[in-house]
Design an enzyme around this catalytic site. Structure first.
Site: not given
Ligand code: BG6
Length: 485
Positions: A46, A144, A174, A178, A212, A231, A236, A336
């Protein structure tokens, strides 16, 4: 497979994801000489920046995330691929510059990557259509969050679907990019060993964890309206569950794999108000220590609402109502600010029926297969073996497969792999629209229940494995999370 010449158009091209993940992923592929000479990355933002201003931002915000050490010459070559175009995504009148920038041979591959909030997806697609940019052979990638509930996911599918056909739509998760996730497919369907045992008769339970150490960081604005369920779990964790539990697809083709995954999602036992209360734990981190350093609690993070009830941790027990899996619990957990960073799947097999040794069966650890996605990538198969010496004593031993050691091949980040797949037109590792909706359908009763529940998420100290209720959830079945065993 060599790539055709392409224009990759990144909406949100000056944003965080583009800088931290997408441009570094494209650089890595360029570094490995995968990109055609004249391929371009058109970053749409933008801000009314000049090309120089944009390249300066790339230099400061993206280059530090590149894992290779670029030579000046190589970096220059990469920068030459980048084109910045200023567009107000919601204003069709501002698309002229993009139309100009895309005036190239229409036969080259064209991909629109929407790394924007989902509220913009429909409008961007409409505008691409109105300006003639949504050609029948272009592709669109949706980042996402793909909705925040079933209704919004349906809306996204319907609106994007008005402009692009299903086989042009790449819904990215994503985790599917992996290495280990794809290796799980290889393990299950490229070997004879596991498949006969991959069922309720031989498997006692499955644990899937994504933990995490990081907190919410600077994403509070997004995260506070999302929470761990939306999230991480809806996407995932459920995708990992699908790969573990799916029936053998007839081939690796996109629809065969996605049909099998869809079947798992549709067979997940629905929660009722009673089973919800018993089988789900939500938590929120408080202040604590991670790696020995003090960290604030979620509600003390900058800009966090002081009474936020957003969960930063979820643990649940799921069941799959099929002949293969009836009665096998699948424990899923994500959080987290946990004690460690790890992502892993643990498949535990049943106990031997009888011991012929001078050791009771209770001293036998059931076999287990641990599939590690993070921090390193590998597999370990835990077996009982004889300890060396003159007595017949059995102890658990580990058969270890470290993918990096074994193949000595350079690692590819998830986004590198997935971007290559989009550019090649390979849909297998992307979610189909019906899969997305099935995942939201299963998650929705949990969201509704929490909305009506006056209780806050359970507190847990940063640097731990979550609230005690999470250990109790699995403990009720006589089990422990692997890290707590
Ligand atoms: C993302 C989430 O999709 O995946 C994040 O929005 C998260 O909150 C992340 O930290 C974790 O991905 P990875 O590949 O670091 O485990």
């Amino acid at each position: 497979m060599a790539l055709n010449d392409f224009d990759l158009v990144l909406f949100g091209g000056s944003g965080d994801l583009a800088m931290r993940k997408l441009l570094p992923a494209m650089y890595a592929r360029d570094y490995c000489k995968d990109l055609p000479e004249t391929a371009r990355i058109i970053c749409v933002g933008r801000a009314e920046w000049s090309q120089e201003q944009f390249l300066q931002t790339v230099e400061t915000s993206s280059k530090p995330h590149i894992k290779e050490t670029p030579t000046d010459e190589h970096w220059e070559r990469f920068l030459q691929r980048l084109v910045y175009v200023s567009v107000n995504a919601t204003d069709v009148a501002s698309y002229g510059a993009l139309v100009e920038a895309l005036r190239r041979d229409p036969a080259i591959t064209r991909v629109y990557y929407l790394a924007t909030p989902p509220s913009l997806f429909a409008q961007i697609c409409d505008n691409l259509k109105a300006t003639g940019l949504a050609t029948p052979n272009s592709r669109v990638v949706l980042e996402k969050p793909l909705g925040r509930d079933l209704a919004s996911a349906k809306r996204i599918n319907a609106e994007v679907g008005k402009v692009f056909a299903e086989q042009q739509i790449y819904r990215i998760d994503h985790y599917l990019g992996k290495e280990t996730v794809q290796n799980l497919l290889a393990l299950r369907f490229g070997n004879i060993l596991f498949e006969p045992l991959w069922r309720r008769e031989w498997i006692s339970d499955v644990q899937i964890t994504i933990a995490e150490k990081i907190g919410v960081g600077n994403r509070l604005g997004y995260y506070d309206t999302s929470g761990a369920l939306r999230d991480m779990l809806q996407n995932h964790l459920l995708q990992l569950l699908c790969i573990v539990a799916m029936e053998p697809p007839t081939s690796i083709s996109p629809d065969a794999v996605r049909d099998s995954k869809l079947q798992v999602l549709r067979s997940l036992k629905r929660f009722t108000p009673t089973t919800l209360a018993q089988n789900i734990v939500r938590g929120q981190y408080r202040a604590g220590y991670v790696d020995g350093k003090p960290v604030p609690g979620y509600r003390e993070e900058p800009d966090a609402p002081k009474h936020s009830r957003t969960e930063t941790f979820v643990a649940l027990k799921a069941e799959i109502d099929t002949w293969r899996w009836a009665g096998v619990p699948f424990y899923l957990r994500t959080g987290k600010r946990m004690a460690d960073r790890l992502a892993e799947i643990v498949v535990r097999f049943k106990q031997i029926p009888h011991s012929i040794f001078h050791q009771p069966t209770s001293t036998f650890q059931p076999n287990s297969l641990v599939i590690r996605l993070q921090p390193d990538e590998g597999l370990s198969l835990n077996l009982m073996a004889k300890t060396p010496g003159d007595s017949m004593r059995l102890k658990q031993a580990e058969l270890e497969l470290d993918f990096r050691e074994q193949f000595k091949a350079p690692r590819m980040e998830a986004y590198e792999r997935l971007l290559l797949d989009v550019l090649r037109g390979q849909l297998t590792l992307f979610m189909r629209g019906d899969e997305l909706e099935a995942a939201w359908e299963w998650v929705e009763p949990i969201l509704n229940h929490w909305e009506q529940d006056d209780n806050s998420p359970l507190p847990y100290a940063s640097g731990t494995w979550g609230p005690a209720a999470s250990s109790a959830l699995i403990g009720r079945d006589g089990l422990q999370w692997r890290e707590e065993a």
